[in-house]
Motif scaffolding. Structure first.
Motif, mmCIF file in Angstrom:
data_model
loop_
_atom_site.group_PDB
_atom_site.id
_atom_site.type_symbol
_atom_site.label_atom_id
_atom_site.label_comp_id
_atom_site.label_asym_id
_atom_site.label_seq_id
_atom_site.Cartn_x
_atom_site.Cartn_y
_atom_site.Cartn_z
ATOM 1 N N THR A 1 66.942 0.226 -98.010
ATOM 2 C CA THR A 1 67.129 1.346 -97.094
ATOM 3 C C THR A 1 67.813 2.480 -97.847
ATOM 4 N N THR B 1 60.126 3.705 -89.223
ATOM 5 C CA THR B 1 61.352 3.472 -89.988
ATOM 6 C C THR B 1 61.251 3.991 -91.413
ATOM 7 N N GLN B 2 60.037 4.201 -91.922
ATOM 8 C CA GLN B 2 59.860 4.687 -93.288
ATOM 9 C C GLN B 2 59.923 6.213 -93.390
ATOM 10 N N THR B 3 59.995 6.894 -92.262
ATOM 11 C CA THR B 3 60.150 8.350 -92.241
ATOM 12 C C THR B 3 61.627 8.691 -92.169
ATOM 13 N N PRO C 1 59.431 -3.271 -92.058
ATOM 14 C CA PRO C 1 59.307 -1.808 -92.105
ATOM 15 C C PRO C 1 57.998 -1.354 -91.461
ATOM 16 N N ASN C 2 58.032 -0.198 -90.788
ATOM 17 C CA ASN C 2 56.844 0.381 -90.165
ATOM 18 C C ASN C 2 56.868 1.894 -90.379
ATOM 19 N N ALA D 1 65.836 6.102 -94.233
ATOM 20 C CA ALA D 1 64.428 5.693 -94.301
ATOM 21 C C ALA D 1 64.358 4.367 -95.038
ATOM 22 N N VAL D 2 63.452 3.498 -94.599
ATOM 23 C CA VAL D 2 63.237 2.194 -95.227
ATOM 24 C C VAL D 2 62.115 2.312 -96.253
ATOM 25 N N VAL D 3 62.260 1.594 -97.357
ATOM 26 C CA VAL D 3 61.189 1.508 -98.344
ATOM 27 C C VAL D 3 60.280 0.344 -97.941
ATOM 28 N N GLY D 4 59.024 0.642 -97.629
ATOM 29 C CA GLY D 4 58.139 -0.372 -97.055
ATOM 30 C C GLY D 4 57.370 -1.166 -98.085
ATOM 31 N N ASP D 5 58.088 -1.864 -98.950
ATOM 32 C CA ASP D 5 57.432 -2.582 -100.058
ATOM 33 C C ASP D 5 57.732 -4.076 -100.047
#
Length: 267
Positions: free
Chosen positions: A127, A96-98, A92-93, A244-248
């Protein structure tokens, strides 16, 4: 053995959108009747997950994708070697997180996306998808009437510039509200990655309205959150959703293979 329609089950996964489809083995092939069932589930739920597709090869994914339409080649992100149209999606970046729909800075953005999970971290990296048709429908009649007459300027990210494309190459205008080419259902078509401003408005004038609309997209009642498993093939409607991807993932490996299908001019 080819999968038949009688084996397919469709289970709704969230109130606004999203369904799990089981009983399908794409590596073994599916008949036309089964494909029609899957396609109808897609139209009904906007996002579907075909679970258990870990045996599907890159060539097989492309072959299945071609049943949905013409495969799109990304304007500046390279395909997997030997498989034109198949892209590797990984960590994720910020882009992609927006909340966004894919490549809306092009004149004919993709209509459909197929994303297959190859390597999934032990935790994180979910996602989320939002139903932009529901978002639009729940706005006040006055605001819907205002949005119906507007267009917005969409512009590519810095990645496009680094690939050598000029600003003109990756700048277009689209209606703020589009109608789905199959169902006719209206939906909101502005997003935090690519929408620069309302056409004919200044950035300063556009910002309050766009910020309000972006915040609506992310509201929980419009969202389906998918927790990935290896072999999940998620198919979503780029004309009816944002994601949006969750960047965790804390840096753990996350690899998915994406194919997009050409769409028409949003209208």
């Amino acid at each position: 053995m080819t999968t038949t329609a009688s084996k397919v089950a469709v289970e709704r996964r969230a109130g606004a959108l999203g369904a799990l489809v089981t009983g399908v083995d794409l590596a073994a092939g599916i008949d036309d009747e089964t494909f029609s069932v899957v396609r109808q589930a897609f139209l009904d739920h906007q996002v579907i997950c075909l679970r258990g597709q870990e045996n599907l090869t890159p060539a097989g994914q492309l072959e299945f994708a071609a049943r949905w339409g013409t495969i799109s080649i990304h304007p500046y992100v390279a395909s997997l070697e030997g498989h034109p149209g198949l892209m590797r999606i990984y960590d994720p970046n910020p882009v992609t997180q927006t909340w966004h729909a894919d490549t809306t800075h092009t004149a004919r953005p993709p209509g459909i996306t197929l994303l297959l999970a190859r390597t999934i971290p032990p935790y994180g990296g979910d996602t989320m998808w939002s139903n932009i048709q529901r978002v639009y429908e729940d706005l006040s009649p006055g605001l819907r009437g205002t949005l119906d007459g507007l267009r917005a300027v969409h512009r590519g990210t810095e990645l496009a510039a680094s690939a050598g494309l000029s600003e003109q190459d990756v700048t277009v205008t689209h209606p703020v509200v589009i109608h789905h080419p199959v169902t006719g259902r209206p939906g909101l078509y502005v997003n935090g990655n690519y929408t620069a401003r309302i056409d004919g408005w200044t950035d300063e004038e556009s910002a309050p309205l766009l910020s309000f609309l972006y915040a609506r997209v992310g509201r929980p009642e419009y969202v389906y959150r998918h927790h990935w498993r290896v072999g999940d093939l998620v198919i979503w409607d780029n004309r009816a959703t944002q994601h949006a991807v969750v960047g965790d993932t804390a840096g753990a490996e996350r690899t998915l293979h994406r194919v997009t299908i050409e769409g028409g001019e949003p209208a």
